[in-house]
Motif scaffolding. Sequence first.
Motif, PDB file in Angstrom:
ATOM      1  N   LEU A 241       0.844  -1.196   0.000  1.00  0.00           N
ATOM      2  CA  LEU A 241       0.000   0.000   0.000  1.00  0.00           C
ATOM      3  C   LEU A 241       0.879   1.244   0.000  1.00  0.00           C
ATOM      4  N   TYR A 242       0.373   2.302  -0.648  1.00  0.00           N
ATOM      5  CA  TYR A 242       1.161   3.531  -0.756  1.00  0.00           C
ATOM      6  C   TYR A 242       0.229   4.730  -0.854  1.00  0.00           C
ATOM      7  N   CYS A 249       2.866  16.174  -1.538  1.00  0.00           N
ATOM      8  CA  CYS A 249       2.201  17.270  -0.801  1.00  0.00           C
ATOM      9  C   CYS A 249       0.798  17.545  -1.323  1.00  0.00           C
ATOM     10  N   ILE A 250       0.014  16.490  -1.551  1.00  0.00           N
ATOM     11  CA  ILE A 250      -1.342  16.670  -2.068  1.00  0.00           C
ATOM     12  C   ILE A 250      -2.364  15.839  -1.281  1.00  0.00           C
ATOM     13  N   PRO A 251      -2.345  15.902   0.065  1.00  0.00           N
ATOM     14  CA  PRO A 251      -3.294  15.070   0.816  1.00  0.00           C
ATOM     15  C   PRO A 251      -4.755  15.363   0.493  1.00  0.00           C
ATOM     16  N   GLY A 252      -5.062  16.597   0.102  1.00  0.00           N
ATOM     17  CA  GLY A 252      -6.441  16.932  -0.221  1.00  0.00           C
ATOM     18  C   GLY A 252      -6.940  16.333  -1.515  1.00  0.00           C
ATOM     19  N   HIS A 253      -6.038  15.846  -2.353  1.00  0.00           N
ATOM     20  CA  HIS A 253      -6.455  15.275  -3.634  1.00  0.00           C
ATOM     21  C   HIS A 253      -6.699  13.771  -3.561  1.00  0.00           C
ATOM     22  N   ARG A 254      -6.305  13.125  -2.469  1.00  0.00           N
ATOM     23  CA  ARG A 254      -6.650  11.744  -2.181  1.00  0.00           C
ATOM     24  C   ARG A 254      -6.309  10.770  -3.305  1.00  0.00           C
ATOM     25  N   VAL A 255      -5.038  10.399  -3.386  1.00  0.00           N
ATOM     26  CA  VAL A 255      -4.609   9.375  -4.333  1.00  0.00           C
ATOM     27  C   VAL A 255      -3.664   8.411  -3.623  1.00  0.00           C
ATOM     28  N   GLY A 256      -3.951   7.126  -3.735  1.00  0.00           N
ATOM     29  CA  GLY A 256      -3.110   6.079  -3.180  1.00  0.00           C
ATOM     30  C   GLY A 256      -2.952   4.971  -4.195  1.00  0.00           C
ATOM     31  N   ALA A 257      -2.229   3.924  -3.818  1.00  0.00           N
ATOM     32  CA  ALA A 257      -1.996   2.816  -4.742  1.00  0.00           C
ATOM     33  C   ALA A 257      -1.857   1.506  -3.988  1.00  0.00           C
ATOM     34  N   ILE A 258      -2.299   0.448  -4.642  1.00  0.00           N
ATOM     35  CA  ILE A 258      -2.103  -0.927  -4.172  1.00  0.00           C
ATOM     36  C   ILE A 258      -1.219  -1.637  -5.184  1.00  0.00           C
ATOM     37  N   THR A 259      -0.225  -2.365  -4.691  1.00  0.00           N
ATOM     38  CA  THR A 259       0.590  -3.234  -5.530  1.00  0.00           C
ATOM     39  C   THR A 259       0.293  -4.668  -5.132  1.00  0.00           C
TER      40      THR A 259
END
Length: 396
Positions: A241-242, A249-259
Amino acid sequence: MRASIMPSARINPLVETLASPPIPEVQAWKKQYNASLGPLIDMSQAVPGYPPHPDMLDWLGEAAGSLAMAGYGDIEGEPGLRAAYATWVSDIYAADINPANIQITSGCNQAFMAAMMAIAGPGDTVLLTNPCYFNHETTLAMSGVKVGYVDCDAADGFLPTPAKVEAMITDGVRALAIVTPNNPTGATYPDGLLRELFEICRTHGIWLVVDETYRDFLPLDTGSPHGLFAIDGWQGNLIGLYSFSKSFCIPGHRVGAITAGEALVSQIAKVMDNLQICAPRPPQAALAKAIPALGDWRQSNTLEISARSAALTGVMASAQGWEIAAIGAYFAFVRHPFTHLSSHAAAHRLAKEAGVITIPGSFFGNGLEHYLRVAFANADVATIRELGTRFASCSR
């Protein structure tokens, strides 16, 4: 004639019995500080203490104003971002990771939830460490998934021992979920320990879920955080998870990733289709450009965070009665000197009297009343150096 009393509609007890989110509670303490020692120092929430790169802001603006980004996107994520991220993590881990191994999510909390929904259901058990990241705990609780806690001791650097993990694996356990560098302690799992935990999980046929939200803030000479993605057959037992929030520096844009393995990504996509259909598209388009372009900028930020860590270590070394139990990446787990106070009362006192906002250790698990989580990445070096005076004023 007496009016009849109508019954109220029912709330899901799995949600109703959860504690309220902790961050708003401690943020409310700000109003009780009288600024007698200077401006308030907020070291509670893990947010970058510096702005995004100007190019990142430009790319976000361009994508947000693009007609092409206004429609639905692929459930698994924008092809450009999946490809850019797969290339990046292949380089980080010296492994062969393909775009098909990547699922883009709306932040890392959603990545955890989507992964958990794909691998565990009501009545199953997922192992967390104690202390643990509270959103992992509440995500499982509201889903009807049981939580087993692997106790981590200060003497072990707040890292789980393989023996304790193995002792917790019983029928019904579906996964072990860990965070490295850790939230709340900052402790970083060495490659050897991660390999042992992976082999234990593989032996028992369960998943190892590794949340690496803060991996980009490891010291630059660390090398690869681990070699798990280079192990043959990792796809059958490993989930990475990432979060892009901290590094870009973009916590308000909400983007993550699963590998994960392609087979698991196809199952997680079913979950994502019901949670959100697709993660926000404009920041995905911007990140596809930022990953290859902003490497030097990210490294300079890593050096800045390391300087903040060193500054806090120096301050704490001379703060009577205070002690760093663990530190790394974004966080320090600090032992406070108020032996007669709970961690909640100690954090409240520190906020009210010294104007320093931290998170009580008790929010992260049991047996942690002597600790506070300090998110040192939020403050610059000069501000961190003020903490010695603040702590001393509150210790009297």
